[in-house]
Design a protein around this motif. Structure first.
Motif, PDB file in Angstrom:
ATOM      1  N   THR A 299      10.033 -13.224  10.278  1.00 29.46           N
ATOM      2  CA  THR A 299      10.486 -14.517   9.744  1.00 29.46           C
ATOM      3  C   THR A 299      10.188 -15.634  10.735  1.00 29.46           C
ATOM      4  O   THR A 299       9.706 -16.709  10.356  1.00 29.46           O
ATOM      5  CB  THR A 299      11.997 -14.476   9.448  1.00 29.46           C
ATOM      6  OG1 THR A 299      12.267 -13.425   8.515  1.00 29.46           O
ATOM      7  CG2 THR A 299      12.469 -15.805   8.858  1.00 29.46           C
ATOM      8  N   LEU A 300      10.455 -15.373  12.005  1.00 26.15           N
ATOM      9  CA  LEU A 300      10.238 -16.372  13.045  1.00 26.15           C
ATOM     10  C   LEU A 300       8.770 -16.785  13.131  1.00 26.15           C
ATOM     11  O   LEU A 300       8.443 -17.966  13.296  1.00 26.15           O
ATOM     12  CB  LEU A 300      10.703 -15.820  14.397  1.00 26.15           C
ATOM     13  CG  LEU A 300      10.642 -16.775  15.599  1.00 26.15           C
ATOM     14  CD1 LEU A 300      11.660 -17.899  15.440  1.00 26.15           C
ATOM     15  CD2 LEU A 300      10.901 -16.010  16.900  1.00 26.15           C
ATOM     16  N   TYR A 301       7.865 -15.801  12.999  1.00 30.81           N
ATOM     17  CA  TYR A 301       6.432 -16.073  13.107  1.00 30.81           C
ATOM     18  C   TYR A 301       5.821 -16.560  11.802  1.00 30.81           C
ATOM     19  O   TYR A 301       4.626 -16.850  11.737  1.00 30.81           O
ATOM     20  CB  TYR A 301       5.685 -14.817  13.568  1.00 30.81           C
ATOM     21  CG  TYR A 301       6.133 -14.289  14.911  1.00 30.81           C
ATOM     22  CD1 TYR A 301       6.535 -15.147  15.935  1.00 30.81           C
ATOM     23  CD2 TYR A 301       6.151 -12.916  15.171  1.00 30.81           C
ATOM     24  CE1 TYR A 301       6.947 -14.659  17.158  1.00 30.81           C
ATOM     25  CE2 TYR A 301       6.556 -12.431  16.403  1.00 30.81           C
ATOM     26  CZ  TYR A 301       6.960 -13.300  17.397  1.00 30.81           C
ATOM     27  OH  TYR A 301       7.362 -12.813  18.613  1.00 30.81           O
ATOM     28  N   GLY A 302       6.613 -16.601  10.740  1.00 33.29           N
ATOM     29  CA  GLY A 302       6.105 -17.070   9.460  1.00 33.29           C
ATOM     30  C   GLY A 302       5.369 -16.011   8.657  1.00 33.29           C
ATOM     31  O   GLY A 302       4.785 -16.305   7.618  1.00 33.29           O
ATOM     32  N   VAL A 303       5.404 -14.760   9.141  1.00 33.45           N
ATOM     33  CA  VAL A 303       4.767 -13.666   8.393  1.00 33.45           C
ATOM     34  C   VAL A 303       5.567 -13.376   7.132  1.00 33.45           C
ATOM     35  O   VAL A 303       5.012 -13.127   6.064  1.00 33.45           O
ATOM     36  CB  VAL A 303       4.654 -12.403   9.271  1.00 33.45           C
ATOM     37  CG1 VAL A 303       4.092 -11.238   8.462  1.00 33.45           C
ATOM     38  CG2 VAL A 303       3.771 -12.679  10.481  1.00 33.45           C
ATOM     39  N   ASP A 304       6.906 -13.402   7.261  1.00 36.17           N
ATOM     40  CA  ASP A 304       7.778 -13.266   6.093  1.00 36.17           C
ATOM     41  C   ASP A 304       8.214 -14.653   5.635  1.00 36.17           C
ATOM     42  O   ASP A 304       8.587 -15.499   6.458  1.00 36.17           O
ATOM     43  CB  ASP A 304       9.020 -12.434   6.444  1.00 36.17           C
ATOM     44  CG  ASP A 304       8.733 -10.937   6.443  1.00 36.17           C
ATOM     45  OD1 ASP A 304       7.628 -10.555   6.012  1.00 36.17           O
ATOM     46  OD2 ASP A 304       9.604 -10.169   6.879  1.00 36.17           O
ATOM     47  N   ALA A 305       8.155 -14.877   4.353  1.00 34.32           N
ATOM     48  CA  ALA A 305       8.569 -16.131   3.729  1.00 34.32           C
ATOM     49  C   ALA A 305       9.326 -15.778   2.449  1.00 34.32           C
ATOM     50  O   ALA A 305       9.405 -14.601   2.081  1.00 34.32           O
ATOM     51  CB  ALA A 305       7.337 -16.993   3.430  1.00 34.32           C
TER      52      ALA A 305
ATOM     53  N   ASN B  73       3.502   0.379   3.525  1.00 35.39           N
ATOM     54  CA  ASN B  73       4.129  -0.944   3.500  1.00 35.39           C
ATOM     55  C   ASN B  73       3.136  -2.026   3.913  1.00 35.39           C
ATOM     56  O   ASN B  73       3.059  -3.096   3.301  1.00 35.39           O
ATOM     57  CB  ASN B  73       5.335  -0.944   4.440  1.00 35.39           C
ATOM     58  CG  ASN B  73       6.002  -2.300   4.539  1.00 35.39           C
ATOM     59  OD1 ASN B  73       6.773  -2.714   3.692  1.00 35.39           O
ATOM     60  ND2 ASN B  73       5.695  -3.030   5.604  1.00 35.39           N
ATOM     61  N   ASN B  74       2.346  -1.737   4.951  1.00 36.92           N
ATOM     62  CA  ASN B  74       1.383  -2.726   5.441  1.00 36.92           C
ATOM     63  C   ASN B  74       0.209  -2.927   4.488  1.00 36.92           C
ATOM     64  O   ASN B  74      -0.325  -4.037   4.381  1.00 36.92           O
ATOM     65  CB  ASN B  74       0.873  -2.312   6.828  1.00 36.92           C
ATOM     66  CG  ASN B  74       1.939  -2.452   7.896  1.00 36.92           C
ATOM     67  OD1 ASN B  74       2.932  -3.144   7.704  1.00 36.92           O
ATOM     68  ND2 ASN B  74       1.748  -1.781   9.020  1.00 36.92           N
ATOM     69  N   VAL B  75      -0.195  -1.867   3.800  1.00 36.61           N
ATOM     70  CA  VAL B  75      -1.270  -2.006   2.807  1.00 36.61           C
ATOM     71  C   VAL B  75      -0.797  -2.884   1.652  1.00 36.61           C
ATOM     72  O   VAL B  75      -1.524  -3.759   1.176  1.00 36.61           O
ATOM     73  CB  VAL B  75      -1.730  -0.629   2.280  1.00 36.61           C
ATOM     74  CG1 VAL B  75      -2.735  -0.806   1.137  1.00 36.61           C
ATOM     75  CG2 VAL B  75      -2.358   0.191   3.396  1.00 36.61           C
ATOM     76  N   ARG B  76       0.429  -2.654   1.218  1.00 33.71           N
ATOM     77  CA  ARG B  76       1.001  -3.473   0.136  1.00 33.71           C
ATOM     78  C   ARG B  76       1.017  -4.953   0.519  1.00 33.71           C
ATOM     79  O   ARG B  76       0.823  -5.828  -0.316  1.00 33.71           O
ATOM     80  CB  ARG B  76       2.425  -3.001  -0.157  1.00 33.71           C
ATOM     81  CG  ARG B  76       3.118  -3.723  -1.308  1.00 33.71           C
ATOM     82  CD  ARG B  76       4.620  -3.551  -1.199  1.00 33.71           C
ATOM     83  NE  ARG B  76       5.143  -4.151   0.022  1.00 33.71           N
ATOM     84  CZ  ARG B  76       6.328  -3.851   0.556  1.00 33.71           C
ATOM     85  NH1 ARG B  76       7.091  -2.942  -0.011  1.00 33.71           N
ATOM     86  NH2 ARG B  76       6.728  -4.459   1.664  1.00 33.71           N
ATOM     87  N   ASP B  77       1.233  -5.231   1.809  1.00 36.09           N
ATOM     88  CA  ASP B  77       1.384  -6.613   2.268  1.00 36.09           C
ATOM     89  C   ASP B  77       0.093  -7.223   2.817  1.00 36.09           C
ATOM     90  O   ASP B  77       0.138  -8.275   3.461  1.00 36.09           O
ATOM     91  CB  ASP B  77       2.458  -6.681   3.364  1.00 36.09           C
ATOM     92  CG  ASP B  77       3.849  -6.403   2.822  1.00 36.09           C
ATOM     93  OD1 ASP B  77       4.024  -6.457   1.593  1.00 36.09           O
ATOM     94  OD2 ASP B  77       4.757  -6.118   3.628  1.00 36.09           O
ATOM     95  N   ILE B  78      -1.043  -6.598   2.576  1.00 32.26           N
ATOM     96  CA  ILE B  78      -2.309  -7.081   3.147  1.00 32.26           C
ATOM     97  C   ILE B  78      -2.552  -8.554   2.831  1.00 32.26           C
ATOM     98  O   ILE B  78      -2.856  -9.346   3.735  1.00 32.26           O
ATOM     99  CB  ILE B  78      -3.492  -6.228   2.648  1.00 32.26           C
ATOM    100  CG1 ILE B  78      -3.542  -4.893   3.405  1.00 32.26           C
ATOM    101  CG2 ILE B  78      -4.819  -6.969   2.849  1.00 32.26           C
ATOM    102  CD1 ILE B  78      -4.671  -3.973   2.972  1.00 32.26           C
ATOM    103  N   GLU B  79      -2.466  -8.927   1.581  1.00 32.88           N
ATOM    104  CA  GLU B  79      -2.790 -10.301   1.187  1.00 32.88           C
ATOM    105  C   GLU B  79      -1.828 -11.305   1.823  1.00 32.88           C
ATOM    106  O   GLU B  79      -2.233 -12.382   2.247  1.00 32.88           O
ATOM    107  CB  GLU B  79      -2.780 -10.439  -0.338  1.00 32.88           C
ATOM    108  CG  GLU B  79      -3.864  -9.621  -1.031  1.00 32.88           C
ATOM    109  CD  GLU B  79      -5.262  -9.956  -0.495  1.00 32.88           C
ATOM    110  OE1 GLU B  79      -5.538 -11.147  -0.253  1.00 32.88           O
ATOM    111  OE2 GLU B  79      -6.058  -9.020  -0.325  1.00 32.88           O
ATOM    112  N   ARG B  80      -0.560 -10.938   1.879  1.00 33.25           N
ATOM    113  CA  ARG B  80       0.424 -11.830   2.489  1.00 33.25           C
ATOM    114  C   ARG B  80       0.207 -11.951   3.996  1.00 33.25           C
ATOM    115  O   ARG B  80       0.281 -13.031   4.570  1.00 33.25           O
ATOM    116  CB  ARG B  80       1.840 -11.317   2.232  1.00 33.25           C
ATOM    117  CG  ARG B  80       2.297 -11.420   0.774  1.00 33.25           C
ATOM    118  CD  ARG B  80       3.732 -10.953   0.610  1.00 33.25           C
ATOM    119  NE  ARG B  80       4.635 -11.772   1.419  1.00 33.25           N
ATOM    120  CZ  ARG B  80       5.153 -11.385   2.579  1.00 33.25           C
ATOM    121  NH1 ARG B  80       4.849 -10.211   3.109  1.00 33.25           N
ATOM    122  NH2 ARG B  80       5.975 -12.191   3.234  1.00 33.25           N
TER     123      ARG B  80
END
Length: 296
Positions: free
Chosen positions: A70-76, A196-203
């Motif tokens: 969240t801090l790095y802006g990876v999660d929004a 989990n990381n494959v699912r989030d590739i685009e994000r």
């Protein structure tokens, strides 16, 4: 009253990502089961303490991971399309998330320190190494996840380190063979994280998180398949080397589910595959443990 309790518990399952806890239960249980297979005497109290300590540390890395993402802006806020997120669901604020993570980390560490005093100093060494790896998964300065090294750190922490720590805490004895025996389970734990990381590739791609899944590009899905296949291949080798008994082959009961998971991965369907893989790793380990406990 009951409704409030259930709501409270539900909130905490989101904060610590309770769905991933089977990974730790699997690794700690494997260490103790292998000790039993070798004929060692198990101290149940110390085994339970080791399990609780490991679970607290696992919870801490999940919480701290969400904080830094969240801090790095990876999660929004859009992360809620994929999974529950305590911060963006309004359960806790960012600062509280960090505090919770640190409290869990300290509490788990204190249990490890106690076990190192009453059982073996090796537990402290393993614990410090494990804490370093789980904190640096997303924490500064290394930020291993963002450098495509997250899978390696998880493999080491939930494989050799955790199972070796389990056998030492449970028996007071050291047997490094368990580090090798842990490889199949560690590969499945890595597969959970990797899904989990494959699912989030685009994000992740547009937010500076260069995970292994991103670096592998179009081949990302095949690495997941390789992890599942490698778990069984490694187990077969361990049986041939007589490090595992033939009875552990009961894990083949999961082959139909394995095929289904591989089919989903090759079709690019990674939604909820991390949760499925987490439960799969627990089921695999339960069967592996049963194979270790069988005696004729």
């Amino acid at each position: 009253m009951i409704g409030k309790v259930l709501s409270y518990l539900q909130a905490w399952t989101v904060i610590v990502r309770a769905w991933s806890m089977p990974m730790t239960i699997a690794s700690i249980s494997l260490g103790a089961a292998y000790a039993y297979y070798l004929g060692y005497r198990i101290n149940i109290v110390f085994f339970i303490l080791a399990l609780i300590g490991a679970l607290l540390l696992h919870m801490s890395v999940n919480v701290i991971n969400d904080y830094y993402d969240t801090l790095y802006g990876v999660d929004a806020p859009d992360v809620l399309k994929y999974r529950p997120h305590a911060i963006f669901m309004g359960i806790v604020n960012t600062r509280s998330m960090l505090n919770i993570g640190l409290i869990l980390l300290i509490t788990g560490s204190l249990i490890g320190i106690y076990l190192s005093i009453v059982v073996s100093p090796l537990i402290l060494i393993l614990g410090i190494t494990g804490i370093f790896l789980v904190y640096e998964y997303t924490g500064p300065p290394l930020k291993l996840k963002y450098r495509a090294l997250g899978e390696l750190s998880v493999f080491l922490a939930w494989g050799p380190l955790m199972t070796l720590g389990s056998i030492v805490a449970s028996t007071g004895l050291i047997n490094y063979a368990v580090a090798i025996v842990s490889v199949p389970v560690a590969l499945l734990v890595v597969a959970t994280l990797y899904a989990n990381n494959v699912r989030d590739i685009e994000r992740d791609r547009g937010r500076g998180a260069y995970t292994l899944a991103i670096r592998l590009g179009s081949n990302a899905k095949w690495f997941y398949v390789t992890l599942l296949a490698s778990a069984y291949a490694t187990q077969s080798v361990l049986i041939l080397l007589r490090l595992l008994p033939i009875y552990t082959l009961i894990t083949i009961a999961l082959i139909p589910l394995t095929i289904k998971m591989i089919r989903n991965a090759t079709n690019g369907v990674f939604e909820h595959l991390d949760e499925t893989t987490s439960l799969y790793s627990l089921a695999y380990t339960i069967l592996l443990v049963i194979g270790l406990l069988i005696r004729f």
